[in-house]
Design a protein around this motif. Structure first.
Motif, PDB file in Angstrom:
ATOM      1  N   ASP A 135      43.439  68.747 104.762  1.00 49.97           N
ATOM      2  CA  ASP A 135      44.370  69.876 104.885  1.00 49.97           C
ATOM      3  C   ASP A 135      45.430  69.835 103.797  1.00 49.97           C
ATOM      4  OD1 ASP A 135      42.964  70.747 107.065  1.00 49.97           O
ATOM      5  OD2 ASP A 135      44.284  69.775 108.541  1.00 49.97           O
ATOM      6  N   ARG A 136      45.907  68.640 103.478  1.00 51.04           N
ATOM      7  CA  ARG A 136      46.896  68.525 102.400  1.00 51.04           C
ATOM      8  C   ARG A 136      46.296  68.961 101.071  1.00 51.04           C
ATOM      9  NH1 ARG A 136      49.865  62.665 103.470  1.00 51.04           N
ATOM     10  NH2 ARG A 136      50.681  63.122 105.566  1.00 51.04           N
ATOM     11  N   THR A 137      45.064  68.534 100.836  1.00 51.83           N
ATOM     12  CA  THR A 137      44.405  68.932  99.590  1.00 51.83           C
ATOM     13  C   THR A 137      44.222  70.434  99.518  1.00 51.83           C
ATOM     14  OG1 THR A 137      43.231  66.813  99.565  1.00 51.83           O
ATOM     15  CG2 THR A 137      42.360  68.564  98.164  1.00 51.83           C
ATOM     16  N   GLN A 138      43.829  71.038 100.647  1.00 50.35           N
ATOM     17  CA  GLN A 138      43.653  72.488 100.675  1.00 50.35           C
ATOM     18  C   GLN A 138      44.985  73.209 100.469  1.00 50.35           C
ATOM     19  OE1 GLN A 138      40.721  74.051 100.791  1.00 50.35           O
ATOM     20  NE2 GLN A 138      41.827  75.979 100.499  1.00 50.35           N
ATOM     21  N   ARG A 139      46.057  72.648 101.040  1.00 51.58           N
ATOM     22  CA  ARG A 139      47.372  73.270 100.878  1.00 51.58           C
ATOM     23  C   ARG A 139      47.813  73.250  99.411  1.00 51.58           C
ATOM     24  NH1 ARG A 139      49.509  70.584 104.452  1.00 51.58           N
ATOM     25  NH2 ARG A 139      50.581  68.975 103.269  1.00 51.58           N
ATOM     26  N   LEU A 140      47.575  72.137  98.748  1.00 53.86           N
ATOM     27  CA  LEU A 140      47.919  72.063  97.327  1.00 53.86           C
ATOM     28  C   LEU A 140      47.060  73.006  96.498  1.00 53.86           C
ATOM     29  CD1 LEU A 140      48.362  68.197  96.933  1.00 53.86           C
ATOM     30  CD2 LEU A 140      50.162  69.938  97.006  1.00 53.86           C
ATOM     31  N   GLU A 141      45.809  73.145  96.871  1.00 60.03           N
ATOM     32  CA  GLU A 141      44.930  74.069  96.149  1.00 60.03           C
ATOM     33  C   GLU A 141      45.385  75.515  96.341  1.00 60.03           C
ATOM     34  OE1 GLU A 141      41.945  75.112  93.598  1.00 60.03           O
ATOM     35  OE2 GLU A 141      42.623  73.091  94.138  1.00 60.03           O
ATOM     36  N   ASP A 142      45.823  75.856  97.558  1.00 61.53           N
ATOM     37  CA  ASP A 142      46.336  77.212  97.804  1.00 61.53           C
ATOM     38  C   ASP A 142      47.598  77.469  96.988  1.00 61.53           C
ATOM     39  OD1 ASP A 142      44.257  77.533  99.543  1.00 61.53           O
ATOM     40  OD2 ASP A 142      45.448  77.108 101.351  1.00 61.53           O
ATOM     41  N   GLU A 143      48.460  76.452  96.912  1.00 59.57           N
ATOM     42  CA  GLU A 143      49.678  76.621  96.116  1.00 59.57           C
ATOM     43  C   GLU A 143      49.345  76.825  94.645  1.00 59.57           C
ATOM     44  OE1 GLU A 143      53.848  74.189  95.194  1.00 59.57           O
ATOM     45  OE2 GLU A 143      52.364  73.420  96.630  1.00 59.57           O
ATOM     46  N   LYS A 144      48.364  76.107  94.166  1.00 61.38           N
ATOM     47  CA  LYS A 144      47.940  76.276  92.776  1.00 61.38           C
ATOM     48  C   LYS A 144      47.410  77.677  92.534  1.00 61.38           C
ATOM     49  CE  LYS A 144      44.429  74.661  89.508  1.00 61.38           C
ATOM     50  NZ  LYS A 144      43.271  73.756  89.316  1.00 61.38           N
ATOM     51  N   ASP A 207      62.166  57.320 108.928  1.00 56.34           N
ATOM     52  CA  ASP A 207      60.705  57.248 108.816  1.00 56.34           C
ATOM     53  C   ASP A 207      60.058  58.511 109.376  1.00 56.34           C
ATOM     54  OD1 ASP A 207      60.891  54.783 107.646  1.00 56.34           O
ATOM     55  OD2 ASP A 207      60.541  53.656 109.498  1.00 56.34           O
ATOM     56  N   ALA A 208      60.606  59.032 110.470  1.00 58.13           N
ATOM     57  CA  ALA A 208      60.058  60.263 111.050  1.00 58.13           C
ATOM     58  C   ALA A 208      60.224  61.437 110.085  1.00 58.13           C
ATOM     59  CB  ALA A 208      60.745  60.557 112.381  1.00 58.13           C
ATOM     60  N   ILE A 209      61.381  61.530 109.438  1.00 58.35           N
ATOM     61  CA  ILE A 209      61.618  62.626 108.486  1.00 58.35           C
ATOM     62  C   ILE A 209      60.664  62.517 107.298  1.00 58.35           C
ATOM     63  CG2 ILE A 209      63.305  63.574 106.869  1.00 58.35           C
ATOM     64  CD1 ILE A 209      65.488  62.833 108.886  1.00 58.35           C
ATOM     65  N   GLN A 210      60.503  61.330 106.772  1.00 62.54           N
ATOM     66  CA  GLN A 210      59.611  61.160 105.630  1.00 62.54           C
ATOM     67  C   GLN A 210      58.162  61.456 105.999  1.00 62.54           C
ATOM     68  OE1 GLN A 210      60.449  57.142 104.406  1.00 62.54           O
ATOM     69  NE2 GLN A 210      62.165  57.743 103.103  1.00 62.54           N
ATOM     70  N   GLU A 211      57.750  61.078 107.206  1.00 67.01           N
ATOM     71  CA  GLU A 211      56.375  61.364 107.633  1.00 67.01           C
ATOM     72  C   GLU A 211      56.162  62.864 107.796  1.00 67.01           C
ATOM     73  OE1 GLU A 211      52.708  60.217 107.989  1.00 67.01           O
ATOM     74  OE2 GLU A 211      54.292  58.701 107.929  1.00 67.01           O
ATOM     75  N   LEU A 212      57.160  63.563 108.300  1.00 61.03           N
ATOM     76  CA  LEU A 212      57.058  65.015 108.452  1.00 61.03           C
ATOM     77  C   LEU A 212      57.009  65.700 107.083  1.00 61.03           C
ATOM     78  CD1 LEU A 212      59.571  65.498 111.394  1.00 61.03           C
ATOM     79  CD2 LEU A 212      57.098  65.858 111.479  1.00 61.03           C
ATOM     80  N   ALA A 214      55.846  64.403 104.343  1.00 59.72           N
ATOM     81  CA  ALA A 214      54.545  64.120 103.755  1.00 59.72           C
ATOM     82  C   ALA A 214      53.455  64.985 104.380  1.00 59.72           C
ATOM     83  CB  ALA A 214      54.202  62.642 103.928  1.00 59.72           C
ATOM     84  N   ALA A 215      53.642  65.406 105.631  1.00 57.12           N
ATOM     85  CA  ALA A 215      52.647  66.235 106.316  1.00 57.12           C
ATOM     86  C   ALA A 215      52.813  67.722 106.005  1.00 57.12           C
ATOM     87  CB  ALA A 215      52.724  66.007 107.816  1.00 57.12           C
ATOM     88  N   GLY A 216      53.812  68.083 105.215  1.00 62.56           N
ATOM     89  CA  GLY A 216      53.964  69.479 104.808  1.00 62.56           C
ATOM     90  C   GLY A 216      55.087  70.223 105.484  1.00 62.56           C
ATOM     91  N   SER A 259      51.465  73.056 112.403  1.00 60.96           N
ATOM     92  CA  SER A 259      51.510  72.113 113.520  1.00 60.96           C
ATOM     93  C   SER A 259      50.265  71.237 113.582  1.00 60.96           C
ATOM     94  CB  SER A 259      51.682  72.884 114.837  1.00 60.96           C
ATOM     95  OG  SER A 259      50.605  73.812 115.021  1.00 60.96           O
ATOM     96  N   GLN A 260      49.114  71.750 113.113  1.00 58.71           N
ATOM     97  CA  GLN A 260      47.892  70.943 113.120  1.00 58.71           C
ATOM     98  C   GLN A 260      47.981  69.744 112.190  1.00 58.71           C
ATOM     99  OE1 GLN A 260      48.087  74.167 112.771  1.00 58.71           O
ATOM    100  NE2 GLN A 260      46.787  75.175 114.310  1.00 58.71           N
ATOM    101  N   ASP A 261      48.920  69.774 111.254  1.00 61.18           N
ATOM    102  CA  ASP A 261      49.134  68.628 110.357  1.00 61.18           C
ATOM    103  C   ASP A 261      50.313  67.773 110.800  1.00 61.18           C
ATOM    104  OD1 ASP A 261      47.064  69.594 108.846  1.00 61.18           O
ATOM    105  OD2 ASP A 261      48.360  70.599 107.394  1.00 61.18           O
ATOM    106  N   LEU A 262      51.345  68.406 111.358  1.00 58.56           N
ATOM    107  CA  LEU A 262      52.573  67.673 111.676  1.00 58.56           C
ATOM    108  C   LEU A 262      52.371  66.718 112.859  1.00 58.56           C
ATOM    109  CD1 LEU A 262      55.128  70.609 111.318  1.00 58.56           C
ATOM    110  CD2 LEU A 262      54.612  68.821 109.658  1.00 58.56           C
ATOM    111  N   GLU A 263      51.784  67.186 113.936  1.00 57.39           N
ATOM    112  CA  GLU A 263      51.636  66.347 115.131  1.00 57.39           C
ATOM    113  C   GLU A 263      50.722  65.141 114.881  1.00 57.39           C
ATOM    114  OE1 GLU A 263      50.411  66.674 119.876  1.00 57.39           O
ATOM    115  OE2 GLU A 263      50.297  68.425 118.554  1.00 57.39           O
ATOM    116  N   PRO A 264      49.528  65.303 114.275  1.00 60.51           N
ATOM    117  CA  PRO A 264      48.706  64.105 114.014  1.00 60.51           C
ATOM    118  C   PRO A 264      49.378  63.104 113.090  1.00 60.51           C
ATOM    119  CG  PRO A 264      47.384  66.102 113.847  1.00 60.51           C
ATOM    120  CD  PRO A 264      48.801  66.543 113.936  1.00 60.51           C
ATOM    121  N   ALA A 265      50.206  63.574 112.152  1.00 61.61           N
ATOM    122  CA  ALA A 265      50.882  62.641 111.247  1.00 61.61           C
ATOM    123  C   ALA A 265      51.838  61.724 111.986  1.00 61.61           C
ATOM    124  CB  ALA A 265      51.630  63.417 110.165  1.00 61.61           C
ATOM    125  N   LEU A 266      52.429  62.213 113.072  1.00 64.51           N
ATOM    126  CA  LEU A 266      53.347  61.386 113.855  1.00 64.51           C
ATOM    127  C   LEU A 266      52.616  60.446 114.801  1.00 64.51           C
ATOM    128  CD1 LEU A 266      55.974  64.146 114.731  1.00 64.51           C
ATOM    129  CD2 LEU A 266      56.197  62.368 112.992  1.00 64.51           C
TER     130      LEU A 266
END
Length: 310
Positions: A135-144, A207-212, A214-216, A259-266
């Motif tokens: 999902d992160r890779t796809q998000r970066l590709e969409d931004e590009k 740590d919670a802020i940094q993880e969030l 990183a998850a977008g 949310s599909q990226d944020l919750e699993p990251a935590l």
């Protein structure tokens, strides 16, 4: 018969005495040599030393010095290594190599500790982590693709000035959300941390802020304080200080993002939720399609930095 015939021949001795009259004259005279005594042949029992003439005494054999014992390869190696002869340059190189080896050992140990959680993770957790990376890779590709679309619009627009103005306004709004000067609204999650034991510290919330992030996460608010790039957290008595503002438990995070990226990251093994639960804190996460982040930060003019564009 004649007188010559009648006289018998005299013996040879007499004839010789007649010739040798003491005068020593005459070439026919010779002296008789003494009879040669034959030498006896050496017997088999005689040794070479016994057959030597008496005039040649046997030389006494001198004792030869014992030859030095030959050293084996291992003994020569030991003699070359010990005792050690260390120079200053060799000592410096040894210290540097020791430091390098120690650093590598520490790095390997830290990597092993960080990977231990993933090694013991379940298959479902690993699949979720891989999906998050995709999902992160796809998000970066969409931004590009979005940036390339903006470039094409600027190049092909008939009214480039108007198009540039619209994009500038949109960019200003996006930067205002990131800088905390503009309110934001969108889908995301709400995370609440109950700390009845008072064991949650500032580094855990960081740590919670940094993880969030990183998850977008695009906008974060903690107990009415907007989190921006320059946000810092400190321990303040029984609470936590966020940019100098003291907040107390329960700590409520409002986060805008996917949310599909944020919750699993935590919830990854060894992540934020497990760390807080080890400190006897309770964490609840709720997904929502409408999260409002309305805490604002005053725009701060930089003291030294200036725009380099002309």
């Amino acid at each position: 018969m004649s007188d010559h015939d009648e006289k018998p021949d005299k013996p040879a001795e007499e004839r010789g005495d007649a010739r040798d009259d003491g005068s020593g004259s005459g070439t026919g005279l010779r002296k008789e040599l003494p009879q040669e005594v034959p030498t006896a042949a050496p017997t088999a029992e005689e040794t070479p030393e016994e057959r030597r003439p008496a005039a040649e005494p046997q030389q006494a054999s001198e004792p030869k010095p014992d030859p030095e014992p030959r050293l084996t390869g291992r003994q020569r190696l030991v003699q070359g290594v010990w005792p050690p002869r260390v120079t200053r340059a060799q000592l410096i190189v040894a210290v540097l190599l020791f430091g390098l080896g120690f650093g590598l050992a520490v790095q390997v140990a830290s990597n092993s500790d960080s990977d231990s959680a993933l090694r013991g993770a379940r298959q479902e957790d690993l699949v979720r982590i891989l999906d998050e990376l995709d999902d992160r890779t796809q998000r970066l590709e969409d931004e590009k693709q979005g940036l390339e679309k903006q470039r094409d619009e600027l190049e092909n627009s008939s009214d480039q000035a108007e198009e540039a103005r619209k994009q500038t306004i949109e960019k200003e709004r996006q930067l205002g959300i990131l800088a905390g000067t503009v309110a934001a609204q969108g889908p995301g999650i709400t995370m609440t941390i109950q700390d009845t034991k008072g064991t949650v510290e500032a580094d855990m919330l960081l740590d919670a802020i940094q993880e969030l992030r990183a998850a977008g996460a695009e906008a974060i608010q903690v107990n009415g304080v907007r989190v921006v790039a320059s946000t810092y957290l400190t321990d303040s008595g029984k609470g936590v200080g966020v940019d100098g503002n003291k907040i107390n438990a329960p700590y409520r995070f409002k986060v805008i993002g996917k949310s599909q990226d944020l919750e699993p990251a935590l919830n990854i093994p060894g992540g934020v939720v497990q760390t807080l639960e080890k400190e006897q804190a309770t964490v609840t996460i709720e997904r929502s399609t409408d999260i409002v982040v309305d805490a604002l930060r005053a725009a701060k003019r930089p003291d030294y930095a200036r725009s380099s564009s002309q």
